[in-house]
Design a protein around this motif. Structure first.
Motif, PDB file in Angstrom:
ATOM      1  N   ARG A 163       0.876  -1.167   0.000  1.00 48.50           N
ATOM      2  CA  ARG A 163       0.000   0.000   0.000  1.00 48.50           C
ATOM      3  C   ARG A 163       0.917   1.221   0.000  1.00 48.50           C
ATOM      4  N   HIS A 164       0.380   2.397  -0.380  1.00 49.43           N
ATOM      5  CA  HIS A 164       1.205   3.599  -0.257  1.00 49.43           C
ATOM      6  C   HIS A 164       0.331   4.814   0.010  1.00 49.43           C
TER       7      HIS A 164
ATOM      8  N   MET B 282       5.392  -6.844   0.906  1.00 49.53           N
ATOM      9  CA  MET B 282       5.426  -7.763  -0.234  1.00 49.53           C
ATOM     10  C   MET B 282       6.843  -7.828  -0.759  1.00 49.53           C
TER      11      MET B 282
ATOM     12  N   THR C 253      -1.878  -1.341  -4.013  1.00 49.73           N
ATOM     13  CA  THR C 253      -0.533  -1.781  -4.454  1.00 49.73           C
ATOM     14  C   THR C 253       0.551  -0.942  -3.769  1.00 49.73           C
ATOM     15  N   ALA C 254       1.802  -1.352  -4.016  1.00 50.19           N
ATOM     16  CA  ALA C 254       2.955  -0.535  -3.657  1.00 50.19           C
ATOM     17  C   ALA C 254       2.928   0.754  -4.468  1.00 50.19           C
TER      18      ALA C 254
ATOM     19  N   ILE D 191       3.297  -0.288 -15.309  1.00 48.41           N
ATOM     20  CA  ILE D 191       2.449  -0.873 -14.273  1.00 48.41           C
ATOM     21  C   ILE D 191       1.466   0.190 -13.780  1.00 48.41           C
ATOM     22  N   GLY D 192       0.396  -0.271 -13.206  1.00 46.83           N
ATOM     23  CA  GLY D 192      -0.571   0.615 -12.578  1.00 46.83           C
ATOM     24  C   GLY D 192      -0.509   0.426 -11.076  1.00 46.83           C
ATOM     25  N   THR D 193      -0.679   1.506 -10.352  1.00 48.51           N
ATOM     26  CA  THR D 193      -0.590   1.427  -8.895  1.00 48.51           C
ATOM     27  C   THR D 193      -1.713   2.249  -8.294  1.00 48.51           C
TER      28      THR D 193
ATOM     29  N   VAL E 126       9.219  -4.285 -10.601  1.00 46.76           N
ATOM     30  CA  VAL E 126      10.106  -3.446 -11.396  1.00 46.76           C
ATOM     31  C   VAL E 126      11.459  -3.281 -10.694  1.00 46.76           C
ATOM     32  N   ASN E 127      11.418  -3.064  -9.391  1.00 49.09           N
ATOM     33  CA  ASN E 127      12.671  -2.868  -8.658  1.00 49.09           C
ATOM     34  C   ASN E 127      13.496  -4.144  -8.556  1.00 49.09           C
TER      35      ASN E 127
ATOM     36  N   PRO F 176       4.381   3.505  -7.165  1.00 49.98           N
ATOM     37  CA  PRO F 176       5.079   3.256  -8.432  1.00 49.98           C
ATOM     38  C   PRO F 176       6.602   3.332  -8.288  1.00 49.98           C
ATOM     39  N   ILE F 177       7.068   4.136  -7.347  1.00 46.50           N
ATOM     40  CA  ILE F 177       8.518   4.213  -7.126  1.00 46.50           C
ATOM     41  C   ILE F 177       9.035   2.915  -6.508  1.00 46.50           C
ATOM     42  N   ALA F 178       8.251   2.337  -5.598  1.00 49.12           N
ATOM     43  CA  ALA F 178       8.707   1.163  -4.848  1.00 49.12           C
ATOM     44  C   ALA F 178       8.195  -0.149  -5.427  1.00 49.12           C
ATOM     45  N   TYR F 179       7.503  -0.095  -6.566  1.00 52.44           N
ATOM     46  CA  TYR F 179       6.826  -1.304  -7.066  1.00 52.44           C
ATOM     47  C   TYR F 179       7.820  -2.465  -7.175  1.00 52.44           C
TER      48      TYR F 179
ATOM     49  N   ALA G  88      11.756  -3.621 -16.283  1.00 56.32           N
ATOM     50  CA  ALA G  88      11.995  -2.328 -15.648  1.00 56.32           C
ATOM     51  C   ALA G  88      11.248  -1.209 -16.363  1.00 56.32           C
TER      52      ALA G  88
END
Lengths: 443, 443
Positions: free
Chosen positions: A357-358, A368, A424-425, A417-419, A433-434, A427-430, A413
C-alpha cells in the motif's frame, strides 16, 4: 449405439475446461463428458474442506457447467477404448462412438512403500467425496495427526487440520518444507508461520513405519523416534492414471500419456490433458514432474481448441502457483534459484521488498517481497517468487506473463504498471520493477 | 562552482526514480536532486490525507531515499538553465554545473476559466503540504463540498472528503463519472457505489460560476441550478510545468517538453520525464493526455538508464491504473472499448466474471469481472478493465504485461496462470483467460 462428435473422459480440472473449450470453438459439435464420480470436489479446495470451508458439499464443482455449455454428462466408468471402431465401452454397458476423444483421467495420490501404510486411518488427498467425508468425521475425535510430506499439499492440509484442534506434525525428508517450490528464505518464513500457528515440523527425516495393529497409533521415523498419531495424512505426490490409455495401446511412459505439442496422443483422434499426461518443461524441454490444476486447465484449453483444427501449441509447463498459511501468501512461477542452477543455467538474481500500500499507513498493508531469476545467457526471466498478502496470488500471474513472453530485466523495468494507494505498492517502490532493476545493476 | 555528473530537477514520481535509476546504473557518477519543496507528498496518496490517512505527515515521500542511494539533495528552486555552460542557476544564488540534466518539473492542476474561480476555498490537488494542511483544517467546519470533475481524482477526493462528514456533490460534464478510463458498465457501478456511500452525483452538467463574495458560498450550474458549497474542489486535469524548459529554448508544445524515444530533449545533455513531458500513445502514436505517477516512474527509469549509454526506448504510454471506492476496486489498462472505436480500431470484446476465491465460500470473496478488448486486425490485446476486490490492482498489471507483449486472445487463453482457493478464482473460471476465450468464440 450413441454417437458424439467429442467424448471427454474425466470431469475435473482438465476434463471440464476441455469440454467447455470444445463447445466454445465448435458450437455445432455434440459433446459428452463421462466421469465416474457422482460429485466432484474442487481439487485445490480439498484441504480447505477440513478447516475453513467445513464440508465437502461446499467444495463441489457445480454441474450447472454442463447444462450451461450444452455438454451431455454421463456418470459411468469407461473400461476400454476401441480405437478402430472409435468407440468407448463403459462399466454400465454403454458403447458410445466418438469422432474425437479426450483423455483427462487425472492422477492418484502416490502411496509410499513403507511398512504399515495399509492400516486404517492412513489418508490421502483423494478426489472422492465419501472418502473425504470419512476423514472429516474421524477428525472430530482425534488428538494427533502426522502429515507425511511438507510440499504444498502437506502444508495446506497440516494448516487446515490444525484448525480442528488436533496436534499436527509435518514430516519432510528435505531440509525445509516447500523446497521444490521456493528458495530457502521463503521456506524458512513458511516454516516460522506454521510453527507460530502451533504446527510441529520435522525435516531431514522420514517415516519408516506406520505403527498400530489394524488402526494407526503412531509412526516411527528414520532416526528411531516414535510419534503418536490417530491419523496419518500422506501428501507426497501423485501418479498419473494411464491404465485406460495403456490398455488402448497408446504410448505412455512413467510420466503419463505421451502427447505432442498439439496435446495429441499417438492416435490422431485421441487427445489428452491434465495430470494423466507426460509433461515437458518450458525452460529445459526435459520431462517435468509438475502436476497442477492450472496446468491441467491450460492443456485442456489447447486440446479443446485443437480438436477439429490445429490452432494452439503447448509451450511446455512453467509451473505457477500460490499457497496461503493464514495471512501469509507465497507464490512461485518458473524455476527457483536452486532449480535454475541445478539445470545448468547461469543466473542473475534481484529482489525488492516494499509495503503493498502507499503510504504504508493505508489499511490492510502487508510487506510484499518479489524475487526474480534471469538466465544470464539470454537475459530472459526464468523464475519469480512472491511473499506477501492476498494479492501475491495475482502478482505471480504478472510474473508468469513476463516469463511466458521471455521478457528481460530491462523489459520489466520499463514495463508500464498501474498502482493505487489502497491496493498496491507505490510506483517508485513497485516490487516487480525494482527486483528487475536490482538484477541488472547489483553486480 | 559545484559540479555534478547528473542533476535532476524535481523530487516527485519522476525525479526520484530518475535519480535512483541513474545511481543503480552508474554507481560512480555524482548525482544531485534539486527540488523546491521542503516536504513532498506521495502524489497518489493526496486524496487519502483527508479521510483514510488523516494527516499530510503520514503521506510523505521519505527523504531516506536520497541518503540510501547516495544522492545529494538540494532544496532550492532552479530559475534558469545555461545550456552552453551546462549549468543551472537557483533562486538561492547557486550556480551548479552538470554533465547530464534531467527535467522532472511535473504539472500543476488545471484552473477552469469560470467566473469566481479565484475565490477563497477553491482547492486543487496541489503537491504542497501547507496548502493541503490548510484544506484539511478547513474541512473541520464545513457542511457542503462541491467537487468539479468526476474523473479518478475527483471521485477519490469526493469519497475521502465524504468521510469527514460534509455533504459532497460531484459535478461531471460527461454523461458518467470515470468515462475516460472505463466503459459504461463500470462507470455505472462506480456511480452506484458512490451514491450508496452518500455522495451526490450530477452528470451532463458543468459549473458556470463559483458564488460568494471573497469566500465561496456555492456554485451555479449550466442548467441554472445553484448548490451551496463551503469548499469547491477542482479536479479536472493538469498542465505541464514547462516554463523552465521554454526559457532554456528547448522544444515544447502544449503537451509538454518534447522528447525522443530515448526521453532526450532537443539538447543532447538534457532529458525529461514525468508529467512535464509530451507523450505519445502506445497504440496510435498520437499525442496522449495521460498523466499518471506510474507513467512518470516508467519514463524516469528510461531516463536514468539512458543518461550515459543508450539502453532503453520508450514504447509510448499505455495508461494503467486503479481506483478504489470502499471495497470496490476498478482498474484499467490501455484503451476502453469506446476509445478504441473512436480511434478507428475494429475490435472484438470478451468478458468473464467469477468469484475471486474457490470455492466461493472461502473468506474475503468478491466477484471479479475482467473485460478485454482486442484489435481485430492484428488480434492483439489493446485494452482491459477489471472490477473486483483489492487484487484487481495486481490483476490489471497482468493485463498490462499482456498488452505490452502484444499478446493475442489465443496467447492469453494458453497462458499459464497460477491459482489458489484463498487468493484467486479457480483455474477453470479464471477471468482473464475466460475473457480471452469469449472474445475469440462468441462471434
Amino acid at each position: 449405439m450413441n454417437n458424439y462428435d467429442v467424448i471427454v473422459i474425466g470431469g475435473s480440472a482438465a476434463g471440464i475446461p476441455a469440454a467447455i473449450t470444445a463447445r466454445r470453438h465448435y458450437p455445432d459439435k455434440s459433446i459428452m463428458l463421462i466421469r465416474k464420480e457422482g460429485k466432484v470436489p474442487i481439487p485445490c479446495g480439498i484441504p480447505y474442506i477440513f478447516g475453513t470451508v467445513g464440508s465437502t458439499d461446499k467444495n463441489l464443482i457445480p454441474d450447472a457447467v454442463f447444462s450451461n455449455n450444452d455438454i451431455e454428462l454421463l456418470i459411468d466408468e469407461v473400461q476400454s477404448i476401441e480405437r478402430k471402431a472409435k468407440s468407448v465401452v463403459t462399466a454400465g454397458g454403454e458403447r458410445i462412438s466418438y469422432d474425437k476423444l479426450v483423455l483427462s483421467t487425472g492422477a492418484e495420490p502416490l502411496q509410499l512403500p513403507i511398512k504399515g501404510i495399509d492400516k486404517e486411518n492412513v489418508f490421502y488427498a483423494k478426489k472422492d467425496v465419501s472418502y473425504l467425508d470419512d476423514l472429516l468425521h474421524k477428525l472430530d475425535n482425534v488428538r494427533n495427526v502426522v502429515v507425511i510430506g511438507g510440499g504444498f499439499i502437506g502444508v495446506e492440509f497440516a494448516d487446515e487440520l490444525n484448525k480442528r484442534g488436533p496436534n499436527v506434525t509435518i514430516i519432510e525428508m528435505l531440509p525445509r518444507c516447500l523446497m521444490l517450490a521456493f528458495d530457502e528464505d521463503l521456506c524458512i518464513e513458511a516454516e516460522e508461520k506454521l510453527k507460530s500457528r502451533g504446527i510441529n515440523i520435522v525435516t531431514n527425516n522420514r517415516v519408516e513405519e506406520i505403527l498400530g495393529n489394524e488402526i494407526v497409533t503412531g509412526v516411527r521415523l528414520a532416526d528411531g523416534k516414535e510419534l503418536m498419531a490417530d491419523i496419518v495424512f500422506v501428501g507426497v505426490g501423485v501418479i498419473p492414471n494411464i491404465a485406460l490409455a495403456e490398455k488402448a495401446d497408446l504410448e505412455v511412459n512413467h510420466g503419463g500419456i505421451v502427447v505432442d505439442s498439439n496435446m495429441k496422443t499417438t492416435d490422431d483422434n485421441i487427445f489428452a490433458c491434465g495430470d494423466c499426461v507426460d509433461k515437458k518443461s518450458f525452460f529445459t524441454g526435459k520431462q517435468s514432474g509438475l502436476r497442477l490444476a492450472s496446468i491441467a486447465t491450460t492443456e485442456a484449453r489447447i486440446v479443446g481448441a485443437n480438436l477439429f483444427e490445429q490452432r494452439r501449441k503447448s509451450q511446455g509447463v512453467t509451473g505457477v502457483f500460490s499457497t496461503a498459511i493464514g495471512d501469509l501468501v507465497l507464490a512461485t512461477a518458473g524455476l527457483t534459484n536452486k532449480q535454475a542452477q541445478d539445470n545448468g543455467f547461469n543466473v542473475t538474481y534481484g529482489e525488492a521488498e516494499a509495503p503493498d500500500r502507499h503510504p504504508g499507513g493505508m489499511p490492510g498493508m502487508s510487506k510484499m517481497k518479489v524475487s526474480l531469476i534471469f538466465n544470464k545467457g539470454t537475459g530472459e526471466l526464468i523464475g519469480g517468487q512472491v511473499r506477501g498478502g492476498t494479492c501475491a496470488g495475482e502478482l505471480i500471474n504478472t510474473i508468469s506473463a513476463c516469463i511466458n513472453n521471455r521478457m528481460t530485466a530491462d523489459d520489466i523495468a520499463m514495463f508500464q504498471i498501474g498502482t493505487h494507494p489502497a491496493v498496491t505498492a507505490s510506483p517508485i517502490a513497485y516490487q516487480l520493477v525494482n527486483a528487475a532493476e536490482m538484477a541488472l545493476t547489483k553486480q
